[in-house]
Design a protein around this motif. Structure first.
Motif, PDB file in Angstrom:
ATOM      1  N   GLY A   1       0.787  -1.228   0.000  1.00  0.00           N
ATOM      2  CA  GLY A   1       0.000   0.000   0.000  1.00  0.00           C
ATOM      3  C   GLY A   1       0.818   1.277   0.000  1.00  0.00           C
ATOM      4  O   GLY A   1       0.375   2.298   0.514  1.00  0.00           O
ATOM      5  N   LEU A   2       2.013   1.227  -0.575  1.00  0.00           N
ATOM      6  CA  LEU A   2       2.849   2.430  -0.589  1.00  0.00           C
ATOM      7  C   LEU A   2       3.314   2.785  -2.002  1.00  0.00           C
ATOM      8  O   LEU A   2       4.385   3.376  -2.169  1.00  0.00           O
TER       9      LEU A   2
ATOM     10  N   LEU B   1       8.886   9.428   5.802  1.00  0.00           N
ATOM     11  CA  LEU B   1       7.772   8.532   6.108  1.00  0.00           C
ATOM     12  C   LEU B   1       7.513   8.457   7.607  1.00  0.00           C
ATOM     13  O   LEU B   1       8.393   8.695   8.414  1.00  0.00           O
ATOM     14  N   SER B   2       6.289   8.089   7.955  1.00  0.00           N
ATOM     15  CA  SER B   2       5.969   7.831   9.360  1.00  0.00           C
ATOM     16  C   SER B   2       6.464   6.432   9.718  1.00  0.00           C
ATOM     17  O   SER B   2       6.840   5.650   8.841  1.00  0.00           O
TER      18      SER B   2
ATOM     19  N   GLY C   1       4.917   3.743  10.685  1.00  0.00           N
ATOM     20  CA  GLY C   1       4.160   2.659  10.074  1.00  0.00           C
ATOM     21  C   GLY C   1       4.506   2.473   8.606  1.00  0.00           C
ATOM     22  O   GLY C   1       4.612   1.351   8.116  1.00  0.00           O
ATOM     23  N   GLN C   2       4.710   3.601   7.922  1.00  0.00           N
ATOM     24  CA  GLN C   2       5.066   3.516   6.505  1.00  0.00           C
ATOM     25  C   GLN C   2       6.449   2.912   6.344  1.00  0.00           C
ATOM     26  O   GLN C   2       6.695   2.105   5.447  1.00  0.00           O
ATOM     27  N   LYS C   3       7.370   3.289   7.256  1.00  0.00           N
ATOM     28  CA  LYS C   3       8.718   2.721   7.186  1.00  0.00           C
ATOM     29  C   LYS C   3       8.649   1.208   7.350  1.00  0.00           C
ATOM     30  O   LYS C   3       9.344   0.477   6.666  1.00  0.00           O
TER      31      LYS C   3
ATOM     32  N   ARG D   1       6.199  -0.694   6.596  1.00  0.00           N
ATOM     33  CA  ARG D   1       5.647  -1.272   5.369  1.00  0.00           C
ATOM     34  C   ARG D   1       6.740  -1.441   4.321  1.00  0.00           C
ATOM     35  O   ARG D   1       6.793  -2.439   3.614  1.00  0.00           O
TER      36      ARG D   1
ATOM     37  N   GLU E   1      -2.488   2.004  17.092  1.00  0.00           N
ATOM     38  CA  GLU E   1      -3.297   1.962  15.869  1.00  0.00           C
ATOM     39  C   GLU E   1      -2.459   1.480  14.680  1.00  0.00           C
ATOM     40  O   GLU E   1      -2.885   0.624  13.895  1.00  0.00           O
ATOM     41  N   THR E   2      -1.245   2.015  14.575  1.00  0.00           N
ATOM     42  CA  THR E   2      -0.340   1.602  13.496  1.00  0.00           C
ATOM     43  C   THR E   2       0.036   0.134  13.668  1.00  0.00           C
ATOM     44  O   THR E   2       0.129  -0.606  12.694  1.00  0.00           O
TER      45      THR E   2
ATOM     46  N   SER F   1      -2.562  -1.968  12.123  1.00  0.00           N
ATOM     47  CA  SER F   1      -2.574  -2.013  10.660  1.00  0.00           C
ATOM     48  C   SER F   1      -1.392  -2.822  10.114  1.00  0.00           C
ATOM     49  O   SER F   1      -1.531  -3.525   9.117  1.00  0.00           O
TER      50      SER F   1
END
Lengths: 255, 355
Positions: B138-139, B150-151, B153-155, B157, B183-184, B187
């Motif tokens: 999803g990135l 990136l945040s 969570g994105q890192k 991912r 929350e992260t 996900s």
């Protein structure tokens, strides 16, 4: 001394200095980079742990680094003759300059490479990378900003060393300042060489700092305001503005 | 899929001149396609365990077999050939880290391409694969960003996309969500769960958070001082009387309000979770029941839970109601009584009570 008399002198001296410093910096980087990386790799807990080699290399670097340059230059004379066939002139000065700068740069490289997060090394090992991959893809690229700063420092130190190269008849700005400015009381010429040196050093330092900074701030520079705008717009436009899966797309301050 | 036998790791503490035992004969068995969680406090040896699985740490003794390949037998000797086989095996084992370990000098796409570069995948094929993986996590729109943009969570991912680059059958997760907010964390765990289902990926994760085990694990093991003290599927663990893991997964608290009370822990799982046992018990025996604490949750798609209730009277007075609860297929632990040791005596009492 008139300007028309000084000009060719200064021109020649400037080129000599730049040539000596340029070539010896190149050799220092080519020699010092692998040496510095090797110092890290062979250290305890390193990928190529070899305490004996590490101690020997470390000792050589320490001795060469603490030697006053003018003594190193004289001590290396027979080695210089063996390499260049002469002990006077610009080429002859490049040999001791390089030899003096290699351990200096190597120590700076060692410090810079040691700063690289060990987790990155582990990540590449977990992908199946070997030691050479780790050096090429992680250690050098990740420490590049520090390596550039180290190279800048080395250039500035080499300009200082090159002032003593006049002793072996290599010429250069330092030599002019001593021979004309000091020994013949041409204080005008001396101040001009001081001015030129100050300008050269400032330019090199500025360029080095700029390069290091723009590399270390990769991805942080210009995009930060844009992301701030995005965040400001987010509450108004709903979550559509933030396309990623995570709610907060803010740049982290870590690392 | 992953089997370790008698895995032992001893570190030499040079400063104190004595040995530290991080792993003390660990036997682990992770079946293909499951999510297996190893939980324990810091210092229990979890990290050493997961790092021994892909031989980032070489175990002092014992064997590690991943997908039928004995890794401890590889790369044993010196020389380039031996190391090469181990590295090839490692590239088939993905790994994600607590602190992401992304290269700050590379863009997101280049970070994902790194393992492909090591595998020798060339040019356009490499880029295509990297973009495909970023799409999977999803990135896709962050390919050109740097990790610092990136945040957390994105890192992570990106870390997961990178770990999947070698088409691994096994994914090792070293506290992958410990640096993330709740929350992260959810996900990221959901993503791991999806990958596990869609790609048939076997996931071995270590964590110190019970919620992680509760949310995605099929099986779990509890580690203490370098040993696995309990392990099994979550269903089995919940059905085990006195299981420390089950208690930790569904903590219920509450003290008896007086001496002449009996505190009973009931574990529901499977079909029993839907039955109105408490009101049945109350009506059948005409007793007043207080609920001291309860925890209900969905584990692996099934409702499970624990409840601590208080019955009036001492244990001897409540043998019959407790027998009734057992008959309903519930697992019943009476607080203050050793679960297994007194089982025989208890059943004796139940029989007497029935008379």
């Amino acid at each position: 001394m008139t300007w028309s008399e000084m000009q060719p002198l200064l021109e020649q001296a400037s080129w000599d200095t730049l040539y000596m410093v340029g070539v010896s910096t190149l050799i220092a980087v080519v020699g010092g980079l692998p040496l510095g990386v090797l110092l890290v790799l062979t250290d305890r807990g390193g990928l190529l742990q070899n305490t004996v080699l590490n101690k020997v290399l470390g000792q050589i670097v320490n001795v060469a680094r603490s030697m006053p340059f003018i003594i190193l230059m004289v001590a290396l004379m027979s080695f210089t003759r063996w390499i260049t066939g002469t002990t006077i002139g610009v080429e002859a000065a490049i040999v001791p300059l390089s030899i003096g700068a290699i351990p200096f740069f190597a120590r700076l490289v060692e410090t810079a490479v040691r700063e690289v997060d060990h987790g990155l090394v582990e990540a590449v090992q977990a992908m199946g990378g070997n030691t050479w991959t780790v050096v090429r893809k992680v250690l050098v690229p990740e420490s590049l900003p520090s390596l550039i700063s180290s190279a800048t420092t080395t250039v500035v130190v080499l300009i200082g060393y090159s002032a003593m190269a006049g002793t072996v008849g290599a010429g250069g700005l330092g030599d002019i300042a001593i021979r004309y400015g000091y020994e013949r009381f041409e204080s005008g010429l001396m101040w001009i060489t001081v001015g030129i040196l100050a300008v050269v050093i400032s330019v090199i330092q500025f360029a080095g700092d700029y390069a290091a900074r723009s590399l270390s701030r990769r991805g942080r520079g210009s995009t930060v305001p844009r992301l701030r705008l995005l965040r400001a717009a987010a509450p108004a436009a709903g979550s559509v503005t933030v396309p990623a899966a995570e709610p907060a797309a803010e740049p982290s301050k870590a690392s | 899929m992953i089997t370790t036998t008698g895995l032992t790791k001893v570190y030499r503490d040079r400063s104190r001149g004595r040995d530290v035992v991080a792993l003390d004969g660990v036997d682990l068995h992770v079946r293909e396609g499951e999510v297996y969680g190893v939980i324990g406090q810091s210092g229990a040896g979890k990290s050493s365990l997961i790092r021994c699985v892909n031989l980032l740490e070489r175990p002092t003794s014992g064997t590690v077999t991943v997908d039928g390949l004995d890794l401890t037998a590889l790369g044993g000797g010196r020389g380039p050939r031996a190391g090469q086989r181990l590295r090839a095996a490692r590239s088939r084992i993905g790994m994600v880290f607590q602190h992401f370990n992304l290269l700050s000098s590379r863009t997101v796409r280049d970070n994902v391409e790194l393992p492909l570069e090591i595998l020798g995948v060339q040019g356009r094929e490499r880029t295509r694969k990297a973009l495909e993986l970023l799409d999977l996590v999803g990135l896709a729109d962050k390919a050109g960003s740097y990790p610092s943009q990136l945040s957390g969570g994105q890192k992570q991912r990106v870390g997961i996309a990178r770990a999947l680059a070698g088409d691994p059958k096994v994914l090792l997760s070293d506290e992958a969500t410990s640096a993330l907010d709740p929350e992260t964390t959810r996900s990221i765990l959901q993503l791991l769960r999806d990958l596990n289902r869609e790609l048939g990926l076997t996931v071995l994760l270590i964590t110190h958070e019970m919620d992680v085990v509760k949310q995605i694990c099929d099986s779990a093991a509890l580690m203490e001082r370098g040993r696995i003290v309990e392990s099994g599927t979550l269903d089995d663990l919940l059905a085990t009387p006195g299981s420390e893991l089950a208690t930790a997964l569904f903590p219920v608290s509450g003290e008896a309000s007086g001496d002449d009370r009996t505190v009973v822990d009931i574990t529901f799982h499977g079909d029993t979770a839907a039955q109105p046992v408490i009101s049945q018990l109350s009506r059948t025996y005409n007793i007043d029941i207080s609920i001291l604490g309860a925890a209900m949750d969905t584990v692996g798609g099934k409702q499970v839970g624990r409840m601590r209730i208080e019955l009036p009277g001492r244990f001897e007075d409540n043998v019959v109601p407790i027998g009734f609860l057992r008959e309903q297929g519930l697992q019943v632990d009476v607080a203050g009584r050793p679960a297994a040791g007194s089982a025989a005596a208890e059943s004796q009492l139940v029989k007497e009570g029935a008379k």
